[in-house]
Structure formats: structure tokens, C-alpha cells
Design an enzyme around this catalytic site. Structure first.
Site, PDB file in Angstrom:
ATOM      1  N   GLU A  30      74.425  24.606   8.481  1.00 22.29           N
ATOM      2  CA  GLU A  30      75.281  24.290   9.489  1.00 22.29           C
ATOM      3  C   GLU A  30      75.240  25.186  10.820  1.00 22.29           C
ATOM      4  OE1 GLU A  30      78.924  24.150   7.050  1.00 22.29           O
ATOM      5  OE2 GLU A  30      79.954  25.458   8.632  1.00 22.29           O
ATOM      6  N   ASN A  64      76.146  19.584  12.208  1.00 20.87           N
ATOM      7  CA  ASN A  64      77.238  20.167  12.691  1.00 20.87           C
ATOM      8  C   ASN A  64      78.455  19.030  12.417  1.00 20.87           C
ATOM      9  OD1 ASN A  64      79.655  20.741  14.010  1.00 20.87           O
ATOM     10  ND2 ASN A  64      78.734  21.039  15.991  1.00 20.87           N
ATOM     11  N   PRO A 121      81.998  14.270  13.996  1.00 19.72           N
ATOM     12  CA  PRO A 121      83.017  13.762  14.860  1.00 19.72           C
ATOM     13  C   PRO A 121      83.391  14.383  16.071  1.00 19.72           C
ATOM     14  CG  PRO A 121      84.162  14.527  12.847  1.00 19.72           C
ATOM     15  CD  PRO A 121      82.616  14.393  12.627  1.00 19.72           C
ATOM     16  N   ASN A 122      83.654  13.532  17.261  1.00 22.03           N
ATOM     17  CA  ASN A 122      83.839  14.037  18.379  1.00 22.03           C
ATOM     18  C   ASN A 122      83.007  14.679  19.290  1.00 22.03           C
ATOM     19  OD1 ASN A 122      86.770  13.199  18.459  1.00 22.03           O
ATOM     20  ND2 ASN A 122      87.008  14.910  16.849  1.00 22.03           N
ATOM     21  N   TYR A 148      83.313  24.007  24.456  1.00 21.54           N
ATOM     22  CA  TYR A 148      82.167  23.441  24.152  1.00 21.54           C
ATOM     23  C   TYR A 148      81.062  23.357  25.178  1.00 21.54           C
ATOM     24  CZ  TYR A 148      85.124  22.277  20.035  1.00 21.54           C
ATOM     25  OH  TYR A 148      86.036  22.313  19.012  1.00 21.54           O
ATOM     26  N   HIS A 164      77.645  25.420  14.647  1.00 22.98           N
ATOM     27  CA  HIS A 164      78.643  25.154  15.423  1.00 22.98           C
ATOM     28  C   HIS A 164      78.209  25.637  16.962  1.00 22.98           C
ATOM     29  CE1 HIS A 164      81.033  23.927  12.039  1.00 22.98           C
ATOM     30  NE2 HIS A 164      80.451  24.939  11.452  1.00 22.98           N
ATOM     31  N   ARG A 169      84.534  17.035  26.607  1.00 21.65           N
ATOM     32  CA  ARG A 169      85.529  17.358  25.444  1.00 21.65           C
ATOM     33  C   ARG A 169      85.734  19.160  25.889  1.00 21.65           C
ATOM     34  NH1 ARG A 169      84.316  18.533  19.243  1.00 21.65           N
ATOM     35  NH2 ARG A 169      86.155  18.980  18.700  1.00 21.65           N
ATOM     36  N   ARG A 179      88.669  31.620  16.390  1.00 23.51           N
ATOM     37  CA  ARG A 179      89.504  30.432  17.019  1.00 23.51           C
ATOM     38  C   ARG A 179      90.657  30.299  15.998  1.00 23.51           C
ATOM     39  NH1 ARG A 179      86.193  25.302  18.276  1.00 23.51           N
ATOM     40  NH2 ARG A 179      88.274  24.845  19.489  1.00 23.51           N
ATOM     41  N   ALA A 208      85.092  18.766  12.637  1.00 24.87           N
ATOM     42  CA  ALA A 208      86.266  19.316  11.929  1.00 24.87           C
ATOM     43  C   ALA A 208      86.432  18.973  10.561  1.00 24.87           C
ATOM     44  CB  ALA A 208      87.684  18.544  12.530  1.00 24.87           C
TER      45      ALA A 208
HETATM   46  C1  DQA Z   1      82.578  22.546  15.900  1.00 32.23           C
HETATM   47  C2  DQA Z   1      83.965  23.518  15.526  1.00 32.23           C
HETATM   48  C3  DQA Z   1      84.833  22.792  14.786  1.00 32.23           C
HETATM   49  O1  DQA Z   1      86.179  23.467  14.530  1.00 32.23           O
HETATM   50  C4  DQA Z   1      85.404  21.503  15.582  1.00 32.23           C
HETATM   51  O2  DQA Z   1      86.405  20.957  15.052  1.00 32.23           O
HETATM   52  C5  DQA Z   1      84.490  20.706  16.114  1.00 32.23           C
HETATM   53  C6  DQA Z   1      83.098  21.363  16.781  1.00 32.23           C
HETATM   54  C7  DQA Z   1      81.814  23.297  16.962  1.00 32.23           C
HETATM   55  O3  DQA Z   1      80.571  22.967  16.857  1.00 32.23           O
HETATM   56  O4  DQA Z   1      82.108  24.303  17.625  1.00 32.23           O
HETATM   57  O5  DQA Z   1      84.515  19.365  16.370  1.00 32.23           O
HETATM   58  O6  DQA Z   1      82.047  22.077  14.820  1.00 32.23           O
END
Ligand code: DQA
Length: 143
Positions: free
Chosen positions: A98, A74, A10-11, A23, A100, A18, A107, A77
Site C-alpha cells: 500500500e 494506492n 480515485p482522484n 500531493y 500514499h 489536485r 492528516r 480515499a
Molecule cells: C492518498 C491519501 C488519501 O487519504 C486520499 O483520499 C487520496 C490520496 C495519498 O496518496 O496520499 O486520495 O491515498
């Protein structure tokens, strides 16, 4: 040919707009195009998918079995909250890496725990979009 599914949660469709200080300014499309090129160099077939829905991500993980050799995921959240995605990863034979962009350990407190990492091969965190490149290189070494 090694088949790799890159699954963005998501996102991540908002990358570029964003929180660029965290990011970066690259869009998801730009990142995906670069990953496909790296895939070509490594003789991997790379398929990229993004979903904002937990259930869709779970179905993608299930359907990867038999269709992909590795998943680079990835979970956004959901990393910190989703026992369902963790169980989906544990339920398939496909190894999952995994990834990120940000260093989740540097963080907010709630980001420091990943409920999904314990069922993954490993976690790459904090190298911006290059975290994904490193995951593909790790797969190269694992084969
Ligand atoms: C993330 C880190 C997560 O905490 C966050 O909610 C994201 C992006 C990252 O790629 O740094 O959506 O996965």
C-alpha cells in the site's frame, strides 16, 4: 521477469492539479513514466492502471492473480472506507504494497485508519510520489 501492477485509485488522475501543496505538482502520467523507467532498471515489467470506481479496482485485483507477482496499490480515499477492496486484497495470493503520497497519519482523523493496510505486506506513506519508487525498491528486496 517480475511483473508488477501499479494500481491507482480515485482522484489520482487529478494529480498535478489536485491540492498540489499536499500531493505535489507531478501528473500521474509523469509518475507512471518514471516508474516504468525504474522498472526497466530493476528488470521488472511495470503496468500502471487508474480507476475512480471501487468495483473496477476490485476486478483489477482479482485479475492480477496469475498475471502479476506484486501489486503496488494506492487506494486513495477507499483506503479508509472500503472493506470490499480489503477483502479483494485478502482474496488473492498476490502480495500488495500500500502506497500514499501524503502521510495519512499526519492528516485528518478519518485518514489515520487504513482498512486495507492489515491485509497488505506493508504501507509506505508520506514520501510524495517517491512512495511508489520505494515500493518498487521494497519489491526488489523481497524477491
Ligand atoms: C492518498 C491519501 C488519501 O487519504 C486520499 O483520499 C487520496 C490520496 C495519498 O496518496 O496520499 O486520495 O491515498
Amino acid at each position: 521477469m517480475t511483473r508488477v501492477l501499479i494500481l491507482h485509485g480515485p482522484n489520482l488522475n487529478r494529480l498535478g492539479k489536485r491540492e498540489p501543496a499536499i500531493y505535489g505538482s507531478e501528473t500521474l502520467d509523469e509518475i507512471n513514466q518514471r516508474l516504468k523507467k525504474i522498472g526497466d532498471q530493476l528488470t521488472f515489467s511495470v503496468v500502471t492502471k487508474q480507476s475512480n470506481f471501487e468495483g473496477e479496482l476490485i476486478t483489477e485485483i482479482h485479475e492480477a492473480e496469475g498475471n502479476f507477482d506484486y501489486i503496488v496499490c494506492n487506494p486513495g480515499a477507499y483506503t479508509h472506507t472500503s472493506y470490499a477492496i480489503r477483502d479483494a486484497i485478502a482474496s488473492v495470493e498476490v502480495p500488495v504494497i500500500e502506497v500514499h503520497l501524503s502521510n495519512i497519519h499526519a492528516r485528518e482523523e478519518f485518514r489515520k485508519q487504513s482498512v486495507t493496510a492489515p491485509v497488505c505486506v506493508g504501507q509506505i506513506s508520506g514520501f510524495g510520489s517517491y512512495s511508489y519508487d520505494l515500493a518498487l525498491r521494497a519489491i526488489r528486496e523481497l524477491i
